[in-house]
Enzyme design. Structure first.
Site, short mmCIF file in Angstrom:
data_model
loop_
_atom_site.label_atom_id
_atom_site.label_comp_id
_atom_site.label_asym_id
_atom_site.label_seq_id
_atom_site.Cartn_x
_atom_site.Cartn_y
_atom_site.Cartn_z
N LYS A 75 1.02 -1.00 0.29
CA LYS A 75 -0.13 0.00 0.30
C LYS A 75 0.89 1.56 0.01
O LYS A 75 1.90 1.14 1.05
CB LYS A 75 -0.82 -0.10 1.66
CG LYS A 75 -1.47 1.12 1.53
CD LYS A 75 -3.13 0.53 2.87
CE LYS A 75 -3.94 1.94 2.56
NZ LYS A 75 -4.61 1.72 4.00
N SER A 150 -10.21 2.00 3.05
CA SER A 150 -9.04 3.21 2.30
C SER A 150 -8.01 1.93 1.46
O SER A 150 -7.29 2.08 0.51
CB SER A 150 -7.91 3.79 3.12
OG SER A 150 -6.95 2.67 3.68
N SER A 174 -9.98 -0.24 7.09
CA SER A 174 -9.48 0.04 6.59
C SER A 174 -8.98 -1.85 5.37
O SER A 174 -8.23 -1.11 3.68
CB SER A 174 -8.31 1.38 5.98
OG SER A 174 -9.19 2.11 5.77
#
Lengths: 483, 95
Positions: A75, A150, A174
């Site tokens: 990420k 997210s 997330s």
């Protein structure tokens, strides 16, 4: 070979079925082939091939670590030395991290080959990946829907089999919510289990990194490499890391599963409720006992979160000031102008909303009424979980009230989007570990089952998830066009 | 709880955050909505509850007062918008 799990790939590499260089090239080709998903912000092809070559040499010695040669991606919230680390923001579009996050360092040491950096909601603020400066990510199960957020890029890329595993972070859901919406396995560890060093901070008392994979077995392998004490993170917990794979095959006979009645009230739609019920029935067949538990303060989780998270983000993001790194406005007339315009130009709307609310909640005269009050509510919520977890081994429920929603469907009303995190947020406030595993489909869109455990019971969660994956094949489903 | 456009401008200044004038009203509306959402907390009596800052109620760890970092000034300044002679440059603060 792209549908194989990390565990299978590790075997294949050792058996000589393919080299890490072949594996890496094959995944890189898939990433290039499926740019329509917009799941990657940066692809580090050259570096990946170099590392894969080293991995092959290490594998040839016969004593390389288990994850040697396995392609993964991070990420874009994790700092990667020499590689752009944008956090999904224009503010950091020019930020080349000068050091590695501990998680990156640990996975490098474990032998993984990073293929690049994954798209995400800006500074991890969002539940749909639509707040990214680099544009929305598309859910591989239905391209007009969101992948969740997210960690939306991580979830979409693993679901589309562009990589076998990815890192994610979870502040209010997330990792778990995008895992659910994309039909993959996601694990948010206990707060303090995985180092936050070099993981760009959103809300420091809630943020936690974890693995996103196809299976629980793979999540165990990745967590093994990621977890552990780190002196560079002041909230890292000094506690031994157990062997997460050792108990995967333990029997679930007599397992006590708590179902919070507040999870199954009017807010949950019938289709979702029936999917979760079907999953619970599988556990009953494996010998589990179902016990109803109550979390009277659960409804306060969203209000408390939307004080604590913005308050902490307003403090954390004050470091983005246009002085030492990141975006700087052109021709500032004075220092205030430099701060105000650099930040005004660098941050998107959702980030600004949260900075403003946080600044307000922490401002003179409001601190007790908002921040302290929210921290007190946080204890009430945490106590609810502690009480329930004295009675049961794990708590189960939905991850999200509905499957993936349409891109643009909820952007006009931020509050509506916040309310959809009702099942995940409380777990972050309590600091507990939790997983999302694929548990069925509604209208051809995957949904997730949430499994919540006691502090540091990641091994138990992985065991409970793995056993379900032995009797179901939801986790093996691949979206059309990506098989 | 309802915030006005003026309130938003004040808060934005405290945060040193530039907001386009045409967006102030919509921020006022969104922020008021968020404050309404969090207002539910005020109905709960928390007089005897201790605030929870850390999920594991951990205390800050101490370490020996010894140098643990190496000097990475060059690497850090390479990514800075403007530096000179090892210093970060900003517009003049003192005349």
């Amino acid at each position: 070979m792209h549908t194989k799990t990390i565990a299978q790939l590790a075997k294949g590499l050792r058996a000589g079925d393919y080299s890490s260089q072949e594996l890496t090239a094959s995944y890189l080709a898939r990433i290039k082939q499926h740019t329509e998903l917009n799941s990657f912000i940066t692809v580090t092809e050259e570096q990946a091939l170099t590392v894969a070559k080293q991995a092959d040499m290490a594998l040839a010695t016969g004593n390389a670590p288990l994850l040697t040669g396995i392609p993964i991606a991070h990420k874009d919230i994790f700092c990667t030395q020499g590689v752009k680390t944008s956090c999904g923001s224009k503010m950091l579009d020019n930020f080349i991290a000068p050091y590695n996050a501990t998680v990156v360092e640990k996975l490098d040491t474990a032998g993984t080959v990073s293929l690049g950096k994954l798209n995400m909601d800006e500074f991890a603020m969002g539940s749909s990946n639509e707040t990214s400066f680099y544009g929305a990510v598309h859910n591989p199960w239905a391209s007009n829907t969101v992948p969740g957020g997210s960690s939306g890029g991580s979830a979409a890329a693993v679901a589309a089999r562009l990589i076998p595993g990815a890192t994610g972070t979870d502040t209010g859901g997330s990792i778990r919510q995008p895992a659910a919406l994309c039909g993959i396995t996601g694990l948010k560890p206990t707060y303090g289990r995985v180092s936050r060093f070099g993981m760009i901070a959103y809300a420091s008392s809630l943020d936690q990194g974890g693995p996103m994979t196809q299976t629980a077995e793979d999540a165990a392998l990745m967590l093994q490499a990621m977890a552990g004490f780190d002196a560079q993170d002041s909230t890292s917990v000094e506690r031994e890391v157990p062997d997460y794979s050792a108990g995967l095959n333990n029997s679930l006979q007599g397992l006590k599963i708590g179902l919070p009645k507040e999870f199954f009230d009017d807010g949950l739609n019938n289709d979702m409720a029936s999917c979760i019920e079907t999953a619970i029935n599988e556990y009953k067949k494996m010998g589990a006992e179902i016990i109803e538990v109550s979390m009277p303060n659960l409804k306060l989780a969203i209000p408390a979160y939307y004080v604590i998270a913005p308050a902490e983000c307003s403090a954390n993001l004050s470091r983005m000031d246009g002085v030492r790194f990141g975006h700087r406005c052109t021709d500032p007339v004075d220092l205030n102008d430099l701060y105000i315009r650099s930040r005004g130009e660098g941050f998107g709307t959702e980030v600004k909303r949260r900075i403003l609310v946080g600044t307000y909640a922490l401002s003179e005269g409001y601190y007790d009424a908002y921040y302290i009050k929210a921290q007190k509510i946080r204890r009430l919520i945490s106590d609810d979980f502690k009480r329930a977890l004295q009675e049961v081994d794990v708590i189960m429920g939905p991850v999200s009230p509905s499957p993936a929603f349409g891109i643009g469907e909820k952007t006009s009303d931020p509050i509506e989007m916040y309310l959809a995190d009702i099942y995940t947020i409380a777990i972050n406030l309590a600091g507990l570990p939790a997983m999302s595993i694929p548990a069925g489909f509604i209208d051809n869109k995957p949904i997730g089952l949430q499994i919540i455990g006691n502090y540091f019971a990641e091994d138990k969660l992985l065991n409970v998830a793995h056993q379900y994956q032995q009797v179901t094949d939801w986790h093996q489903q691949t979206p059309q066009g990506f098989a | 709880m309802s915030l006005t456009a003026d309130d938003v401008n004040k808060i934005a200044y405290l945060a040193r955050l530039g907001i386009d004038t045409q967006d102030t009203e919509s921020y006022a509306k969104d922020l008021s909505g968020m404050l309404d959402l969090v207002a539910q907390m005020s109905n709960i009596n928390t007089d005897d509850v201790a605030p929870m800052a850390h999920p594991l109620d951990q205390v800050q760890r101490l370490r020996t007062d010894a140098v643990s970092e190496t000097n990475n000034r060059e690497a850090f300044q390479k990514i800075a918008p403007q530096v000179e002679a090892g210093l970060y440059l900003v517009p003049k603060v003192i005349e």
